[in-house]
Scaffold this motif. Structure first.
Motif, PDB file in Angstrom:
ATOM      1  N   ARG A  97     -65.268  54.946   0.116  1.00  0.00           N
ATOM      2  CA  ARG A  97     -65.418  54.117  -1.080  1.00  0.00           C
ATOM      3  C   ARG A  97     -64.375  53.692  -1.944  1.00  0.00           C
ATOM      4  O   ARG A  97     -63.412  54.377  -2.121  1.00  0.00           O
ATOM      5  CB  ARG A  97     -66.604  54.598  -1.883  1.00  0.00           C
ATOM      6  CG  ARG A  97     -67.826  54.846  -1.218  1.00  0.00           C
ATOM      7  CD  ARG A  97     -68.929  55.243  -2.396  1.00  0.00           C
ATOM      8  NE  ARG A  97     -70.277  55.303  -1.822  1.00  0.00           N
ATOM      9  CZ  ARG A  97     -71.036  54.560  -2.667  1.00  0.00           C
ATOM     10  NH1 ARG A  97     -70.804  54.129  -3.800  1.00  0.00           N
ATOM     11  NH2 ARG A  97     -72.616  54.520  -2.084  1.00  0.00           N
ATOM     12  N   THR A  98     -64.538  52.512  -2.475  1.00  0.00           N
ATOM     13  CA  THR A  98     -63.284  52.123  -3.507  1.00  0.00           C
ATOM     14  C   THR A  98     -63.471  52.616  -4.590  1.00  0.00           C
ATOM     15  O   THR A  98     -64.448  53.492  -4.761  1.00  0.00           O
ATOM     16  CB  THR A  98     -63.547  50.397  -3.611  1.00  0.00           C
ATOM     17  OG1 THR A  98     -64.792  50.247  -4.176  1.00  0.00           O
ATOM     18  CG2 THR A  98     -63.367  49.761  -2.276  1.00  0.00           C
ATOM     19  N   LEU A 100     -63.882  51.512  -7.468  1.00  0.00           N
ATOM     20  CA  LEU A 100     -65.154  51.006  -8.375  1.00  0.00           C
ATOM     21  C   LEU A 100     -66.571  51.556  -7.544  1.00  0.00           C
ATOM     22  O   LEU A 100     -67.277  51.952  -8.441  1.00  0.00           O
ATOM     23  CB  LEU A 100     -65.268  49.586  -8.152  1.00  0.00           C
ATOM     24  CG  LEU A 100     -66.324  48.572  -9.029  1.00  0.00           C
ATOM     25  CD1 LEU A 100     -65.820  48.708 -10.423  1.00  0.00           C
ATOM     26  CD2 LEU A 100     -66.544  47.348  -8.711  1.00  0.00           C
ATOM     27  N   LYS A 101     -66.758  51.679  -6.396  1.00  0.00           N
ATOM     28  CA  LYS A 101     -67.858  52.003  -5.942  1.00  0.00           C
ATOM     29  C   LYS A 101     -68.126  53.736  -6.187  1.00  0.00           C
ATOM     30  O   LYS A 101     -69.053  54.307  -5.991  1.00  0.00           O
ATOM     31  CB  LYS A 101     -67.975  51.830  -4.260  1.00  0.00           C
ATOM     32  CG  LYS A 101     -68.061  50.264  -4.130  1.00  0.00           C
ATOM     33  CD  LYS A 101     -68.211  49.824  -2.752  1.00  0.00           C
ATOM     34  CE  LYS A 101     -68.790  48.546  -2.404  1.00  0.00           C
ATOM     35  NZ  LYS A 101     -68.554  48.123  -0.970  1.00  0.00           N
ATOM     36  N   ARG A 118     -72.132  47.919 -11.409  1.00  0.00           N
ATOM     37  CA  ARG A 118     -70.686  47.248 -11.243  1.00  0.00           C
ATOM     38  C   ARG A 118     -70.140  46.972 -12.411  1.00  0.00           C
ATOM     39  O   ARG A 118     -68.904  47.109 -12.836  1.00  0.00           O
ATOM     40  CB  ARG A 118     -70.789  46.292 -10.066  1.00  0.00           C
ATOM     41  CG  ARG A 118     -71.011  46.552  -8.803  1.00  0.00           C
ATOM     42  CD  ARG A 118     -70.705  45.405  -7.916  1.00  0.00           C
ATOM     43  NE  ARG A 118     -71.655  44.297  -8.037  1.00  0.00           N
ATOM     44  CZ  ARG A 118     -72.879  44.131  -7.498  1.00  0.00           C
ATOM     45  NH1 ARG A 118     -73.040  45.072  -6.492  1.00  0.00           N
ATOM     46  NH2 ARG A 118     -73.682  43.063  -7.568  1.00  0.00           N
ATOM     47  N   ASP A 135     -60.588  47.892  -6.701  1.00  0.00           N
ATOM     48  CA  ASP A 135     -61.020  47.668  -5.012  1.00  0.00           C
ATOM     49  C   ASP A 135     -59.894  48.421  -4.160  1.00  0.00           C
ATOM     50  O   ASP A 135     -60.145  48.492  -3.119  1.00  0.00           O
ATOM     51  CB  ASP A 135     -60.483  46.390  -4.815  1.00  0.00           C
ATOM     52  CG  ASP A 135     -61.747  45.233  -5.406  1.00  0.00           C
ATOM     53  OD1 ASP A 135     -62.634  45.750  -5.543  1.00  0.00           O
ATOM     54  OD2 ASP A 135     -61.068  44.219  -5.906  1.00  0.00           O
ATOM     55  N   TYR A 137     -58.603  52.029  -2.646  1.00  0.00           N
ATOM     56  CA  TYR A 137     -59.305  53.402  -1.884  1.00  0.00           C
ATOM     57  C   TYR A 137     -58.450  54.616  -2.502  1.00  0.00           C
ATOM     58  O   TYR A 137     -57.288  54.382  -2.889  1.00  0.00           O
ATOM     59  CB  TYR A 137     -59.250  53.257  -0.718  1.00  0.00           C
ATOM     60  CG  TYR A 137     -60.433  52.481   0.257  1.00  0.00           C
ATOM     61  CD1 TYR A 137     -61.416  52.840   0.440  1.00  0.00           C
ATOM     62  CD2 TYR A 137     -60.021  51.065   0.228  1.00  0.00           C
ATOM     63  CE1 TYR A 137     -62.577  51.910   0.837  1.00  0.00           C
ATOM     64  CE2 TYR A 137     -61.010  50.049   0.584  1.00  0.00           C
ATOM     65  CZ  TYR A 137     -62.240  50.417   0.866  1.00  0.00           C
ATOM     66  OH  TYR A 137     -63.284  49.653   1.387  1.00  0.00           O
TER      67      TYR A 137
END
Length: 334
Positions: A97-98, A100-101, A118, A135, A137
């Motif tokens: 996941r990035t 942010l995620k 988000r 964005d 990783y």
């Protein structure tokens, strides 16, 4: 905020039982940064896992914000854990996941709508100084950046308590300092209570207001960081505060010395130079383990006294007259 009452944790039973924690009693105040320190095997990680019931205590209570965690059902416990989040030495980010995620993940589990999650995640990334890495990783980040993402993720549920289990142990000194500064900043801005579990006394010095010293599964000593550094009253505390010690035994037989303890006076008063200037007496520094905490001096110093008894007496008298300084004569005979 957190009350730990008569907490015990035993692994196994019978002759093979391991008593990891025994009669732990702590009171951690709302909004403070509290340290728990001990050597390897002292029970630190077991204690922190008992705070959020990842490990269920064998006996005793863990009360967080007035709620007895040990009395909750599994469903109630899942809800309560949103208020007690945790960061680890190994970061524990989801590599696929990035960033942010990763921060969104706990909000997804709580059912927060995706767009709201988000937005909140982006705010938290800015808060920890990584707004431009949303964005990216985890594999693209440094260790310090990964820990910042982990902190942002831990804050996603607006917790009241942040548990830090050896959170800086894998980082270099410069990065460690920046993470500790971030935790202090978040504590000031958000009012989150921070519990720091570490084996590094330098971390306690830098960030904590109070500390508990764990030794062999029991609380050996607790109090303000300043008091513990000034007057460590147990062997466990002394091993941590003065790990190298200052011993006259490494010097020649009949060495006449004085062990000086600095108990929180100004770190900017040059004791040795003042002694030479004001009394005309020179002493040798045989060993020292001192530190500057907020401009105050703590620690010990071993000074070799002059052979002349009059000069030695003059030096002792001068040292003992100084504020926040204690002096003890030491003489070693082979």
């Amino acid at each position: 905020m957190i009350q730990i009452q008569h907490l015990n944790k035993t692994f196994g039973s019978g002759d093979g039982a391991v008593h990891a924690l025994e009669e732990i009693n702590l009171d951690i105040r709302q909004g403070e940064i509290f340290g728990i320190i001990g050597l390897s095997g002292a029970g630190k990680s077991t204690l922190v896992r008992c705070m959020n019931l990842l490990e269920r205590p064998t006996a005793g209570k863990v009360i967080v914000d007035g709620q007895d965690m040990t009395a909750l059902s599994e469903k109630e416990l899942r809800l309560a854990r949103r208020n007690i989040t945790m960061i680890f030495q190994s970061f524990n980010l989801l590599m696929q996941r990035t960033c942010l995620k990763n921060v969104c993940f706990p909000m997804e589990l709580c059912g927060v709508p995706a767009d709201k999650a988000r937005r909140r995640a982006a705010e938290l990334m800015e808060l920890v100084g990584l707004g431009d890495k949303a964005d990216a990783y985890p594999a693209q980040l440094s260790g310090g950046q990964k820990q910042r993402v982990a902190i942002a993720r831990a804050l996603a549920t607006d917790p009241k308590v942040l548990l830090c289990d050896e959170a800086t142990s894998a980082l270099d000194p410069t990065t460690t300092a920046s993470i500790l500064e971030l935790l202090k900043d978040l504590n000031r801005k958000l009012g989150v209570t921070v519990v720091v579990i570490t084996h590094q006394m330098s971390v306690i010095e830098e960030i904590c207001s109070r500390v508990a010293i764990l030794d062999g599964g029991v609380v050996a000593e607790q109090g303000t960081v300043e008091d513990i550094f000034s007057h460590p009253s147990t062997d466990a505390a002394r091993r941590l505060v003065y790990p190298g010690g200052a011993s006259v035994q490494q010097y020649g037989a009949a060495t006449h010395a004085v062990r000086v303890a600095f108990n929180g006076g100004s770190a900017y008063q040059p004791l040795i130079a003042s002694l030479a200037i004001e009394c005309g007496v020179k002493v040798n520094i045989l060993g020292a383990d001192t530190r500057n905490i907020d401009g105050k001096a703590f620690g010990t110093m071993l000074l070799g006294l002059p052979d002349d008894p009059n000069d030695a007496a003059k030096a002792l008298s001068y040292i003992r007259s100084q504020p926040d300084v204690a002096a003890e004569e030491v003489e070693y005979h082979a």
